[in-house]
Structures are given as structure tokens and as C-alpha cells.
Design a protein around this motif. Structure first.
Motif, PDB file in Angstrom:
ATOM      1  N   MET A   1     -37.456 -20.247 -50.651  1.00 38.32           N
ATOM      2  CA  MET A   1     -37.712 -19.589 -49.366  1.00 38.32           C
ATOM      3  C   MET A   1     -36.596 -18.604 -49.034  1.00 38.32           C
ATOM      4  O   MET A   1     -36.851 -17.489 -48.574  1.00 38.32           O
TER       5      MET A   1
ATOM      6  N   ALA B   1     -37.072 -14.635 -48.592  1.00 38.78           N
ATOM      7  CA  ALA B   1     -36.644 -13.989 -47.343  1.00 38.78           C
ATOM      8  C   ALA B   1     -35.697 -12.819 -47.649  1.00 38.78           C
ATOM      9  O   ALA B   1     -35.844 -11.734 -47.080  1.00 38.78           O
TER      10      ALA B   1
ATOM     11  N   VAL C   1     -46.098 -12.013 -44.425  1.00 34.52           N
ATOM     12  CA  VAL C   1     -44.843 -12.584 -44.933  1.00 34.52           C
ATOM     13  C   VAL C   1     -44.231 -13.523 -43.893  1.00 34.52           C
ATOM     14  O   VAL C   1     -43.804 -14.639 -44.207  1.00 34.52           O
ATOM     15  N   ARG C   2     -44.228 -13.088 -42.642  1.00 36.12           N
ATOM     16  CA  ARG C   2     -43.629 -13.902 -41.580  1.00 36.12           C
ATOM     17  C   ARG C   2     -44.380 -15.226 -41.439  1.00 36.12           C
ATOM     18  O   ARG C   2     -43.773 -16.290 -41.361  1.00 36.12           O
ATOM     19  N   GLU C   3     -45.708 -15.151 -41.428  1.00 30.74           N
ATOM     20  CA  GLU C   3     -46.492 -16.387 -41.277  1.00 30.74           C
ATOM     21  C   GLU C   3     -46.356 -17.308 -42.480  1.00 30.74           C
ATOM     22  O   GLU C   3     -46.245 -18.525 -42.339  1.00 30.74           O
TER      23      GLU C   3
ATOM     24  N   LEU D   1     -43.843 -17.520 -44.602  1.00 26.70           N
ATOM     25  CA  LEU D   1     -42.526 -18.165 -44.604  1.00 26.70           C
ATOM     26  C   LEU D   1     -42.462 -19.245 -43.523  1.00 26.70           C
ATOM     27  O   LEU D   1     -41.849 -20.303 -43.720  1.00 26.70           O
ATOM     28  N   GLY D   2     -43.115 -18.973 -42.396  1.00 22.55           N
ATOM     29  CA  GLY D   2     -43.167 -19.977 -41.328  1.00 22.55           C
ATOM     30  C   GLY D   2     -43.893 -21.234 -41.789  1.00 22.55           C
ATOM     31  O   GLY D   2     -43.429 -22.354 -41.555  1.00 22.55           O
ATOM     32  N   ALA D   3     -44.998 -21.039 -42.479  1.00 24.58           N
ATOM     33  CA  ALA D   3     -45.773 -22.196 -42.965  1.00 24.58           C
ATOM     34  C   ALA D   3     -44.957 -22.987 -43.985  1.00 24.58           C
ATOM     35  O   ALA D   3     -44.946 -24.220 -43.971  1.00 24.58           O
TER      36      ALA D   3
ATOM     37  N   MET E   1     -41.764 -23.144 -44.085  1.00 24.48           N
ATOM     38  CA  MET E   1     -40.675 -23.799 -43.345  1.00 24.48           C
ATOM     39  C   MET E   1     -41.155 -25.086 -42.672  1.00 24.48           C
ATOM     40  O   MET E   1     -40.438 -26.092 -42.647  1.00 24.48           O
TER      41      MET E   1
END
Ligand SMILES: Cc1cc2nc3c(=O)[nH]c(=O)nc-3n(C[C@H](O)[C@H](O)[C@H](O)COP(=O)(O)OP(=O)(O)OC[C@H]3O[C@@H](n4cnc5c(N)ncnc54)[C@H](O)[C@@H]3O)c2cc1C
Lengths: 404, 349
Positions: A272, A276, A296-298, A300-302, A304
Motif C-alpha cells: 500500500m 501510494a 485510486v483513493r477509494e 487504497l481506502g478499501a 486500508m
């Protein structure tokens, strides 16, 4: 409850710097190259350098070859080693399981010198549990040991004995009473791997980790190498197994991981971080910076959310969760970065020098070794949920007799 | 993010916390049988239960001592929320607690009377989910029983007050949801502005996410328990269905998710209490994961009771319907994922 930063005394802070400097010195580039080439999870130079300071098992008292570290100091050491490279330290963890049994059950006159060699990094131990016919039904081991006076004769084969090729001893499950119910006819023996009649062959896995098949042909071992009572192997095994299964772990005031799954999740965490960092530099088809891209944001959020779940789920459940989230997200992160996610270490354009590519290969083994996720779900069903056991015919077999 | 930070990872509850957990566990199992939950549908509010919750000190425990409260922290409030969720209690515990705490944090003399009413439970207060945009109505959690709703308008945090709450709107979770037409509300008190307003509002949202996460954990655990018992008595082909891996393994996955979701919710609560400026993404992680756990867990738990799990008569139906119904109220999962991702991105900069 406490999730705060551990407050270090001046002494511990000095120790931390000393450890950090020392590790930076001994983890030279050739150590990583060696691990990459061998996949052995072991490096004699590193182990002996650590062992010379009592830092391989630093929680042990000095007279046992340790450094008498407090739990905080032990945690410092653990994390600093992970910061360097957890892969090279695999055999340190593996050895610690049989070491505990050897210390507990063997005659100190025999055990102490062996344990000292281990603590000094000159000897490591591997686990001779699984066999070619199946590793999940561990109590069904067939490798035969027959006693004659002071000597045992061992015949059969073990599969997946990781580290056998670099270990001094294997902690072997042997069948000593084929007539008894399967749990009651096994004995643990610490077998010197340089014994005559031992043959070791490599098995290559697609994570790069090497493991072995080990053949035992009329191997002679002295009775003083028996660990625990004859036919009492199941009890002896349970200590180390429970540890491997994260059952009854002493949480040490929160100075340990909540399950073995945390180690698996660190590989996900590293991926991750690499994705990032990449997203801060890479641009999409319309020239947009990928760090601003909603996909990409979603994603990486998932990842995390899953990572946090993997490191927060306790005990045997954490083992299953961590493997599940690693398998799922390693693939998802590869999809997210696209074709460059397929590039391994030392290739042009690979992300994090191949971390993303590696994670997907590494992830798959975590579902199997140390007991498969299915075996763990069976443990959770019985011990967490209290569900009744399935009535399987093999649950009751007598190995040789196959009595009806 | 730092993967080797030297932090404690200690989930052991203090003795007082343990006592709170037991006391509220007992309270809800005595005072809130599923028959009461059923009887309170579709509004999802039972005045008698609310009165008894007030008597228990639920509405004051989380207020600061300066506002006549007991100064309990988020960890304890989350433990209560877990038991509240286990009972799927028809009471606005979460909305009321986080909103009263926000009002207390504003420390505004104009609020003394309202705060007193919130503390003694006579005035139910609630929190709008999104900033107010003129011309658009908003679905407000507990909006059908609250007369005071805290909302963000421009730069201000404003308390909108009405004499009669807006009418209840039917919803999947059987909660007292209502469309609030904020434009039509003339009684407005600005309680904070600028950075201060944003700080209080963000904190209230974080608290709501964490308490909702804890409630979803308790909710899912109760549903799992119902199905575990079912599988221990139901037979097929001469064996108990609990002995089949196709039944047992999904149940273990629910248990696994619950164990993780509980730890994350408690950890998030701890951070809000003791280290509020670190890990700002934890409340969102707690909510997203608990929502996934509850949606998946109650669905599987209902399904593993076969057709019976699909009937209204079975209590598990009430749990299934609230898993989504409560989870979605506290936050939009996709928007939250993006903000969590932003923290990962920021951590490597
Ligand atoms: C890289 C690697 C390193 C290893 N290192 C070691 C080591 O150092 N020492 C050692 O002793 N072993 C080691 N193992 C072996 C490992 O523990 C076994 O592979 C594992 O226990 C599964 O055994 P098996 O491979 O024989 O599969 P099997 O037991 O034959 O299982 C096959 C499949 O059936 C499933 N299955 C089996 N039984 C059940 C059940 N009761 N319910 C539901 N599903 C079931 C399994 O989950 C699996 O998916 C290692 C394995 C690998 C891959």
C-alpha cells in the motif's frame, strides 16, 4: 486499553539506537541478494552476529545465551529486525517453537548445549510435521520410529520441512504406537539432520521460499533426543502448535502482535505504501495525477480498511483474516496499478522494486502453511463458536489396524 | 504508513469499563426484549425505554462534569453502544449522545436550557448528516423525535429548533428518520463559527461513526448467536447442520469479522479519548468495517436459517434490516473510503 507510543527510558532509547546501528551494519546488500537467491529465510552471518550479542533470542537470560531483555526491549528488537527484512529472520521464528519444547521436556544436560548453539546462531531447528500424504491431519503422521534399547530407528518421509537444508535439527513427529488411537501413538524426537540415512531435496514455491522433502532411511537417533514421553507427542506438540496458532498468547501489555496475521499484513502494508508513493508521481490517461484519482483513493481506502482488520483481529481468527485480506488486496493492488504491477524486483519500472509483484505470489502461501485457513476455520468453529464436531471416519482411525 | 511503530496494542478493558459493559448488557436484556423492539416499529422509538435509559444515567454519563455529566469517555460510550446494538434498542442513544456532547463542547450560554433538557432526556437532540444547502430537504437521523438538530451552514454550526418534529418517514432500519425542511425553520442558534464550528462538527461525526460501529458489532453478534443455536438443533440427512462445513465456515467468518470490528471500534474510541489528533481515519475505518461486518454477517446468519430466516416472524429479520438501516445513517461508505485512502496517500508524502 492502551494504544499509545511506548515511552522509552533513556537506557531503552540508547539501546534502540545501538540496535538500529548494528542492524544497519550487518544487513548488507549481499544479505538481501542471498535471501533472494536462496529463499531460505536464514543467513548464517546475520544469525551469528546477532547470536554473539545474545540478540537472536534476547528475551532469554544471559546464561542461556540471551540478553535478558525486558518485554519492551524485546519488542524494540523485533520491530527493528522487521524494519530490516523479516524474510531473513524466518528461521529464528521457526526455531523458537521447538526450542521451547526442548527446554521444557529434555534432560538439561542434553538440551542446554543444543539451546546455546541455537541462541548463538550456529544452529537452527525446523519443523518435521507434515508428510507427503497430507499435512492438515497432523496427528495422522506415519513416519515410523521403533525403539531398541537406547536407540530409535526412523523410517519414512516428511514434506514441507522448511529450512531442513540449513538446520541442525528437525523437530520430528514420529509414529511410535500404530495400534493406539492416532493422537496417542506419536512421539516427538529431535533428529540431527546430519545423521546417516537423511536425504534432503528442495521444493521450490512460487513465492521464492524454498522448502524441502526429507527422507529418513534407517536413521539412528539416541533416546536422549526424545522430547517428552513416549506416545505423549500430542501434548508436547501442543505448546508450539498453540503458539503457531496464536492461541493463549501472552499479550505482554500490548507489546506483541494480536495474532500471527500481523506479519502477513505487513506485506500488504508495504504494498500500500508503495502504491501510494507511486500515485504521487504517476499520471492517468487524461494527465491527472493518480493520487487525485477517485478510483485510486477509494481502492487504497478499501485496502486500508482490510489491513486494519487484519492487524486487529485476535488469535486464530486473526490468522484467517490476515491471509484473506492479503490474498484479496494483493491482487486488487496489482489491478489498480496496471501492467507495471507484474514487474518483479530489478526490472525497469517495477513498483517498490517488485513489492507489488511479490505480494501477490507471497500471499498465496499464507493460506496454507502453519495450518490452512480451512483447518483454522474448523478450530474457530469448535473453540470460538462451540459448534459440534463433524463425525468424520478419519477422526477415529487406528493407523495400522484400520479397525472397523 | 509506519508498519513498525513502537506502540502498545492492548485491548484489555479496565475494570470500570468491564462494569459498564455488564451493567448495560443486563439493562438491555431485561428492559429491551425483541418484543418491545417489534412493538416500536415502524417509528423505532419507545418512550418507556427512553425514560429508563435516562434513569440509568445514559444521557448524562458522556457529558462533561461542567455540564452536569459524569465525564465518561468514548471507550465507555462505545461499550454501551455495543450493548445497545445487541438489543437493537428503539432509542436515539447515539444521535442524542453525540449531539449533546457537541452542544456541551460549544460552551455557549445560549444553550444552557437546551443542554439541561438534553441531560434529563426531555429534549431529544440530533445531528444532520450533511451541511445544509438551501432548497434541499435532508433526511435527519432521529429527526422524527428530535426538536433540536445541529447542522453546518456555511461557516457556522447552527442549532435548528422546532416545536413539533417533522413527520416520520418509513425506512428499512425502522429508525425515527424524518425529512427536515431546514429552510422553513426560523428558530436558529449559531453555536460556533469558523474553525471552532468545523472542529465540533467533525468530532461529532467521528463520534457517531465510532458509536455506530460499536452498535453494529453488538447487533451482528446477537444475530450470529441466534443462528449458531439454530444450527445446533437443525438436522439434515441425519446430521446437525452445524457439523457441515458449508454452514460452520461462514459462521466462523462472521465471528472473525465481529472480533476485528469490535477491536477497531474500541481502538478508534480510545484514540478519540486519548490521542484525538492522530489516526484521523480510524472512525471511518471503524464504521466501514463494522458496516461490512453487519451487512454480510446478518445476511449470512439469516440465510443459514434457510427459509425461516427470510420470515418477518423470525427475530433475525429485524437484525438483518437494521444492519444496513443503521450503518448507512452514519456515513456514506464510498465517500469514507476515499478519505481513508487520502490518509494513506498523505502518510507517504
Ligand atoms: C511454503 C510452505 C512451507 C511449509 N513449511 C512447513 C514446515 O516447516 N513444517 C511442516 O511440517 N509443514 C510445513 N508446511 C506444510 C503445511 O503445514 C501444509 O501444507 C498444510 O498443513 C496443509 O497440508 P497439505 O499441503 O498436505 O494439504 P492437505 O492437508 O492435503 O489439504 C488439501 C486441501 O484440503 C483442505 N483440507 C484438509 N483437511 C481439511 C478439513 N478437515 N476440513 C476442510 N478442509 C480441509 C486444506 O485446507 C487444503 O486446502 C509448509 C507448507 C508450505 C506450502
Amino acid at each position: 486499553m492502551d494504544f499509545g507510543l511506548v515511552e522509552l527510558s533513556a537506557e531503552d532509547r540508547a539501546l534502540q539506537s545501538e540496535i538500529r546501528a548494528f542492524l544497519a551494519e550487518i544487513f548488507t546488500p549481499d544479505v538481501f541478494q542471498h535471501e533472494h537467491e536462496t529463499g531460505s529465510g536464514f543467513n548464517p552471518k546475520v544469525y551469528e552476529a546477532l547470536g554473539a550479542r545474545g540478540w537472536l533470542y534476547p528475551e532469554l537470560p544471559v546464561e542461556q545465551g540471551g540478553a535478558g531483555f525486558t518485554p519492551v526491549q524485546k519488542r524494540i528488537m523485533e520491530l527493528e529486525l522487521i524494519r530490516q527484512d523479516a524474510r531473513v529472520m524466518m528461521m529464528q521464528g521457526t526455531s523458537s517453537l521447538p526450542m521451547a519444547a526442548v527446554r521444557k521436556y529434555m534432560d538439561p544436560a542434553v538440551a542446554d548445549p543444543i539451546l546455546k548453539e541455537c541462541a548463538a546462531g550456529r544452529a537452527v531447528m525446523c519443523l518435521g510435521y507434515s508428510e507427503p500424504d497430507g499435512g492438515s491431519d497432523i496427528a495422522n503422521a506415519k513416519v515410523r520410529a521403533v525403539q531398541d534399547g537406547d536407540m530409535w530407528t526412523i523410517n519414512g518421509s516428511k514434506m514441507w520441512t522448511t529450512g531442513a537444508h540449513i538446520s541442525t535439527y528437525t523437530f520430528l513427529i514420529t509414529r511410535t504406537d500404530p495400534e493406539a488411537p492416532k493422537h496417542k501413538g506419536i512421539t516427538m524426537i529431535l533428529v540431527p539432520l546430519k545423521s546417516e540415512g537423511v536425504t534432503i531435496q528442495a521444493i521450490r514455491t512460487f513465492s521464492g521460499e524454498r522448502t524441502n522433502i526429507v527422507y529418513y532411511e534407517d536413521v539412528q537417533v539416541h533416546d536422549s533426543m526424545r522430547v517428552g514421553g513416549v506416545n505423549n507427542g500430542w501434548t508436547v506438540l501442543h505448546g508450539p502448535l498453540d503458539e503457531e496458532h496464536s492461541i493463549g498468547l501472552d499479550m505482554n501489555g500490548g507489546l506483541t502482535d494480536v495474532s500471527v496475521g500481523t506479519g502477513m499484513c505487513r506485506v500488504l502494508g508495504a504494498s500500500m505504501n508503495e502504491v501510494a508513493s507511486w500515485a504521487h508521481k504517476a499520471t492517468g490517461s487524461k494527465g491527472q495525477l493518480l493520487a487525485d484519482d477517485i478510483r485510486v483513493r477509494e481502492s487504497l481506502g478499501a485496502a486500508m480498511v482490510d489491513y486494519e482488520a487484519g492487524i486487529s483481529t485476535p488469535g486464530p481468527m486473526g490468522r484467517v483474516k490476515a491471509s484473506d485480506v492479503l490474498v484479496k488486496n494483493a491482487a486488487a493492488l496489482q489491478d489498480l496499478v496496471g501492467t507495471v504491477g507484474l514487474l518483479p524486483m530489478n526490472t525497469e519500472g517495477s513498483i517498490g522494486n517488485g513489492d507489488i509483484e511479490y505480494a501477490h505470489r507471497f500471499a498465496q502461501g499464507t493460506a496454507t502453511y502453519g495450518g490452512t485457513v480451512e483447518v483454522f476455520r474448523t478450530i474457530i468453529a469448535q473453540h470460538v463458536l462451540g459448534l459440534p464436531k463433524a463425525q468424520l471416519p478419519g477422526a477415529k482411525v487406528f493407523l495400522a489396524g484400520k479397525k472397523k | 504508513m509506519d508498519l513498525v511503530e513502537l506502540r502498545r496494542n492492548d485491548y484489555t478493558l479496565e475494570e470500570v469499563s468491564q462494569e459498564v459493559l455488564v451493567a448495560f448488557g443486563d439493562f438491555f436484556s431485561d428492559q429491551c426484549p425483541t418484543s418491545l423492539v417489534r412493538a416500536s416499529q415502524p417509528l423505532g422509538f419507545d418512550q418507556g425505554l427512553w425514560d429508563r435509559l435516562v434513569e440509568m444515567g445514559t444521557t448524562t454519563m458522556g457529558l462533561p462534569e461542567s455540564a452536569g455529566g459524569d465525564g465518561a469517555g468514548m471507550v465507555e460510550l462505545a461499550l454501551v453502544a455495543e450493548e445497545f446494538g445487541r438489543a437493537i434498542a428503539p432509542a436515539p442513544y447515539i444521535e442524542h449522545i453525540v449531539t449533546s456532547r457537541a452542544l456541551a463542547a460549544a460552551d455557549n450560554p445560549a444553550l444552557v436550557e437546551i443542554l439541561a433538557g438534553a441531560a434529563d432526556g426531555s429534549r431529544i437532540v440530533a445531528l444532520a448528516s450533511a451541511p445544509i444547502t438551501p432548497g434541499a430537504k435532508q433526511l435527519v437521523p432521529a429527526g422524527a423525535i428530535a426538536k433540536d438538530v445541529l447542522a453546518f451552514v456555511g461557516e457556522d454550526l447552527v442549532l435548528f429548533s422546532v416545536d413539533t418534529p417533522f413527520p416520520h418517514v418509513a425506512n428499512q432500519g425502522s429508525t425515527p428518520l424524518a425529512w427536515w425542511d431546514f429552510d422553513s425553520v426560523s428558530q436558529r442558534t449559531v453555536i460556533a463559527t469558523g474553525d471552532e464550528a468545523l472542529r465540533i462538527y467533525t468530532r461529532a461525526h467521528d463520534e457517531r461513526m465510532v458509536l455506530t460501529a460499536a452498535a453494529l458489532v453488538g447487533m451482528t453478534e446477537y444475530a450470529l448467536g441466534l443462528t449458531v443455536e439454530f444450527t445446533k438443533t437443525r438436522e439434515t440427512m441425519g446430521v446437525l447442520i452445524a457439523t457441515l462445513q458449508g454452514v460452520a465456515f461462514p459462521l466462523t467468518d462472521i465471528a472473525t469479522n465481529i472480533a476485528g470490528a469490535r477491536n477497531i471500534a474500541r481502538k478508534a474510541a480510545w484514540y478519540l479519548d486519548f490521542s484525538p489528533d492522530e489516526r484521523p481515519e480510524l472512525p471511518a475505518i471503524a464504521l466501514v468495517y463494522a458496516s461490512q461486518t453487519a451487512t454480510h454477517g446478518t445476511q449470512q446468519a439469516a440465510h443459514l436459517q434457510g427459509g425461516l430466516g427470510f420470515t418477518v416472524e423470525n427475530d433475525i429479520s429485524m437484525y438483518f434490516l437494521r444492519a444496513k438501516g443503521w450503518g448507512s445513517i452514519a456515513g456514506d461508505p464510498n465517500a469514507l473510503l476515499a478519505t481513508i485512502g487520502d490518509q494513506v496517500l498523505a502518510s507517504v508524502k
